[in-house]
Design an enzyme around this catalytic site. Structure first.
Site, PDB file in Angstrom:
ATOM      1  N   HIS A  72       0.822  -1.229   0.000  1.00  0.00           N
ATOM      2  CA  HIS A  72       0.000   0.000   0.000  1.00  0.00           C
ATOM      3  C   HIS A  72       0.852   1.274   0.000  1.00  0.00           C
ATOM      4  O   HIS A  72       0.312   2.374  -0.143  1.00  0.00           O
ATOM      5  CB  HIS A  72      -0.933   0.032   1.208  1.00  0.00           C
ATOM      6  CG  HIS A  72      -1.989  -1.031   1.178  1.00  0.00           C
ATOM      7  ND1 HIS A  72      -2.852  -1.191   0.117  1.00  0.00           N
ATOM      8  CD2 HIS A  72      -2.307  -2.011   2.075  1.00  0.00           C
ATOM      9  CE1 HIS A  72      -3.665  -2.219   0.361  1.00  0.00           C
ATOM     10  NE2 HIS A  72      -3.355  -2.734   1.543  1.00  0.00           N
TER      11      HIS A  72
HETATM   12 ZN   LIG Z   1      -4.281  -7.072   2.583  1.00  0.00          ZN
END
Ligand SMILES: [Zn+2]
Length: 308
Positions: A126
């Site tokens: 992320h």
């Molecule tokens: Zn995840």
């Protein structure tokens, strides 16, 4: 076939709080589970070193790296987004996780080992170029890719991300880079709600609805990925291995089990065997049900080590 297993005790010192799902026990659950399997004696256990600043700069701007250094508290915790906290041991753990990815690529490229699994945290997929989020600070798999391309001179690297959440950070970094083909399956609609429709030719998205069966998941992934991977002929296969699509995982609603992660692993090792002289580096992303995580990682490792 030799499989390297990267782990470091200091990756467990990063602790975002008692109730946080991305907890140090994720690593100890995996390692204690492996202790009862034949994998324990099969794997080549490696203790990584921290990534260097220059290596971080292959993906992240200097300003961002400095910003994280300045934000890390000397005591207590600060939150960089609602889900992601830094404490005094965070960046050491993050630099070890990132360093393990770079060293795993080096070992696989030199032929010291056939493939490698990085059992470290914090995860990375992320983390965007200039933004930490979703428990991630440095994008481990993108750093591995840049090491392979820029240092080892490879021309084609595949990144396969089967975490239940879309790897928005990796997409942010690699979209449009024709040296990389990224294949990604994720629950949709779901966190992080970005980068799904922003299509670059080198990103293959396989969105999966909540409660989809494992059989259907396998069909979708094979149909979307296999011919693209075979056509691309990657010289190295990199894997963002998140196990939070497990049926028992508290964070998501997919129905995968350990045997499905073994199936995925076999698919990816077959691509690596066809085009990359078996070279594959896999790195731990998510997976929050401790038993489901440990069983799934063991199934993944059995596939990497070719244990039937
Ligand atoms: Zn995840």
């Amino acid at each position: 076939m030799t499989t390297a297993f990267f782990s470091h005790d200091d990756c467990a010192k990063h602790n975002m709080g008692a109730e946080h799902p991305e907890c140090p026990e994720r690593l100890s659950a995996i390692i204690s589970y492996l202790g009862d399997t034949e994998l324990m004696g099969t794997l080549d256990w490696i203790k990584p070193e921290e990534i260097t600043r220059d290596q971080l700069l292959s993906v992240h701007p200097d300003r961002y790296v400095q910003q994280l250094d300045m934000m890390q508290p000397t005591h207590g915790r600060i939150f960089t987004d609602p889900d992601t906290a830094m404490m005094p041991d965070t960046l050491r753990a993050a630099r070890l996780a990132a360093g393990a990815n770079v060293q795993a690529v080096d070992m696989v490229m030199s032929g010291q080992v056939t493939n490698a699994f990085v059992c470290a945290r914090p995860p990375g997929h992320h983390a965007e170029r200039s933004k930490s989020m979703g428990f991630c600070f440095y994008n481990n798999i993108a750093l591995a890719a840049m090491r392979a391309l820029n240092f080892h001179g490879l021309e084609r690297v595949a990144i396969v991300d089967f975490d239940v959440h879309q790897g928005n950070g990796t997409v942010d970094i690699v979209q449009g880079d024709e040296r990389i083909l990224m294949c990604s399956s994720f629950q949709h609609p779901f966190y992080p709600h970005s980068h799904v429709y922003r299509q670059a030719d080198n990103i293959i998205n396989t969105p999966i609805e909540a409660n989809t069966s494992a059989v259907e998941y396998r069909k979708r992934v094979e149909a979307d990925w296999l011919h693209r991977l075979q056509d691309f002929r990657p010289q190295l296969v990199l894997v963002s291995a998140g196990f939070d699509g497990h049926r028992l995982d508290p964070m998501a609603e997919l129905n995968l089990e350990a045997e499905d992660y073994r199936w995925l692993t076999d698919l990816l090792t077959s691509v690596a065997a066809d085009h990359a002289n078996d070279r594959l580096v896999s790195t731990l992303e998510g997976g929050y049900h401790l038993k489901g995580l440990a069983e799934s990682v063991a199934a993944h490792l059995e596939g990497l080590a070719s244990i039937r």
